[in-house]
Design an enzyme around this catalytic site. Structure first.
Site, PDB file in Angstrom:
ATOM      1  N   ASP A  27       0.584  -1.185   0.312  1.00 35.81           N
ATOM      2  CA  ASP A  27       0.179   0.185  -0.003  1.00 35.81           C
ATOM      3  C   ASP A  27       1.169   0.879  -0.641  1.00 35.81           C
ATOM      4  O   ASP A  27       1.675   1.443   0.784  1.00 35.81           O
ATOM      5  CB  ASP A  27      -0.436   0.015   1.247  1.00 35.81           C
ATOM      6  CG  ASP A  27      -1.908   0.877   0.685  1.00 35.81           C
ATOM      7  OD1 ASP A  27      -1.919   2.112   0.537  1.00 35.81           O
ATOM      8  OD2 ASP A  27      -3.148   0.887   2.196  1.00 35.81           O
ATOM      9  N   ASP A 121      -3.395   2.535  -6.044  1.00 36.19           N
ATOM     10  CA  ASP A 121      -2.146   2.445  -5.066  1.00 36.19           C
ATOM     11  C   ASP A 121      -2.130   1.763  -3.560  1.00 36.19           C
ATOM     12  O   ASP A 121      -1.024   1.316  -3.488  1.00 36.19           O
ATOM     13  CB  ASP A 121      -2.474   3.779  -4.235  1.00 36.19           C
ATOM     14  CG  ASP A 121      -3.675   4.211  -2.953  1.00 36.19           C
ATOM     15  OD1 ASP A 121      -4.564   2.594  -3.368  1.00 36.19           O
ATOM     16  OD2 ASP A 121      -3.176   4.804  -2.032  1.00 36.19           O
ATOM     17  N   GLU A 122      -2.367   0.095  -3.816  1.00 36.81           N
ATOM     18  CA  GLU A 122      -2.662  -0.740  -3.068  1.00 36.81           C
ATOM     19  C   GLU A 122      -2.438  -2.071  -4.454  1.00 36.81           C
ATOM     20  O   GLU A 122      -3.338  -1.787  -5.401  1.00 36.81           O
ATOM     21  CB  GLU A 122      -3.124  -0.965  -1.884  1.00 36.81           C
ATOM     22  CG  GLU A 122      -4.903  -1.004  -2.594  1.00 36.81           C
ATOM     23  CD  GLU A 122      -5.848  -1.088  -1.523  1.00 36.81           C
ATOM     24  OE1 GLU A 122      -4.985  -1.942  -0.398  1.00 36.81           O
ATOM     25  OE2 GLU A 122      -6.096  -0.114  -1.377  1.00 36.81           O
TER      26      GLU A 122
END
Length: 420
Positions: A27, A121-122
């Site tokens: 993350d 974003d992860e």
């Protein structure tokens, strides 16, 4: 955007046992804010709010310095500034975020083909198949974090565990810029003291239902009969929580992920009652959604709209399309029909358009006659012009005329289900 501000951060020692911890959850740390700091180093260490400066817009993300004051995603910017008056409001630069996201995902794929993106974003990584090449899960996680930092200038947090659920919990606890490894044998001890709110999928209402019965930690869940959990949460959720508390999560990392929906929303600077203005905005949003569908070679099987009134009451409507489409004209027509069917007694503060039931072009059956053929050619030309001159350089004449030659304030929320 996570809710933590890093004050209760947990990280593993370099010699931590990583036996069986073959699932990584990676993350990025305060991704939008971090990208803005990367591009403007004078923002480093300062409380940053990503959003439009209008008080009625919403927070897309915030730096950890701002989160320490209680700033959260989806919070009105005005409320966020009351919590943190010294915060700097930075407008989002979504194209830049997408570019950096692609660089990060490229690093992930350089390490293993088993990458399952969750958002911009992860992602989950399954490293079982690359251990001979790179080493143990802990070694791979440390290498991955170093490569992301060296190749993008950004930091990430990683959780390593035997299941997706525990890996995600671990990455959250290690933020920011940390690594937390939970060996398979340590799963039960890791879970037991955690709040039920940390269990994946347990939202505020479910947590309140559990806490009202004295079930506050995972250890409490372990002491509760499954039937009690099912009465409190429903059969499906009760069974799920019962299993997650025991570290049971059969979900595998899947290397291909199909987006479920693509959408755009607009929060207005002032509440709007003018139907012509609202219809124009729905058209504009439909065109943006369609452009993203075409860019990703997707088509929508259904269209949905969201309307939020001045009193914050919200209604949603959806309709399936006779044939999948990525044509803005078609999506806009359905959005307007749905909008016209809504009883509008109050001014409106937000409208949104979403494409649902997505499929790739290769999945769509060929047709002998294309009713949208002319519009496809027009919108293809618009895509070409946008690529050359920038989005907004060319627009529908109706959008200009319906607005009386002016423009609406533009402070869109960044949807969390973008292809990232």
């Amino acid at each position: 955007m996570g809710r933590g501000d890093g004050r209760n951060r947990l990280v593993s020692r370099d010699d931590a046992d990583d036996t069986g911890a073959d699932i990584l959850h990676v993350d990025m740390d305060a991704f939008y804010a971090a990208v803005e700091v990367l591009d403007d180093p004078t923002l480093a260490g300062k409380p940053i709010i990503i959003g439009a400066p209008e008080s009625r817009s919403v927070v897309s993300s915030a730096s950890y310095e701002a989160r320490a004051f209680g700033v959260r995603a989806a919070m009105p910017v005005g409320q966020a500034l009351r919590l943190c008056p010294q915060a700097i409001v930075v407008p989002p630069h979504f194209d830049r975020y997408v570019t950096l996201s692609r660089e990060v995902m490229r690093v992930f794929h350089d390490i293993t083909p088993m990458v399952e993106p969750l958002s911009i974003d992860e992602a989950f990584l399954d490293v079982r198949g690359v251990r001979r090449l790179w080493g143990s899960p802990g070694t791979i996680a440390r290498m991955l974090r170093a490569r992301v930092r060296d190749e993008t200038g950004l930091t990430c947090s990683v959780g390593a565990a035997a299941t997706k659920h525990v890996a995600k919990m671990a990455s959250t606890l290690s933020k920011p810029d940390g690594l937390l490894i939970v060996a398979e044998a340590d799963t039960a001890a890791f879970l037991a003291p955690r709040s039920v709110r940390a269990l994946w999928g347990v939202g505020p209402k479910a947590a309140e239902a559990l806490e009202s019965r004295g079930i506050r930690t995972v250890s409490d869940v372990l002491d509760t009969p499954q039937a009690v959990l099912e009465r409190a949460l429903g059969a499906a959720m009760g069974e799920r929580v019962w299993n997650l508390a025991r570290g049971r999560d059969a979900r595998e990392v899947t290397a291909t992920r199909v987006e479920k929906s693509v959408g755009h929303e607009e929060t207005f600077h002032t509440d709007i009652s003018d139907a012509a203005v609202l219809r124009s905005e729905l058209r504009r949003l439909a065109d943006r959604v369609a452009a993203r569908l075409r860019a990703a070679s997707w088509e929508a099987g259904a269209v949905a709209i969201k309307v939020r009134f001045a009193d914050f009451s919200t209604v949603s409507r959806s309709r399936s399309l006779p044939e999948p489409s990525s044509v803005g004209q078609r999506i806009g027509e359905v959005a307007l029909e749905l909008f016209d069917a809504i009883d509008r007694r109050l001014p409106i503060r937000l409208v949104g358009v979403r494409a649902e039931k997505l499929r790739t072009l290769s999945e769509s059956a060929p047709t002998l006659w294309d009713d949208d053929g002319e519009w496809r050619r027009v919108e293809s030309a618009l895509d070409t012009a946008a690529a050359r001159f920038g989005r907004g350089a060319i627009t529908r004449a109706t959008l200009i005329s319906e607005r009386g030659g002016g423009t609406l304030p533009s402070n869109p929320r960044l949807p969390r289900d973008d292809p990232r």
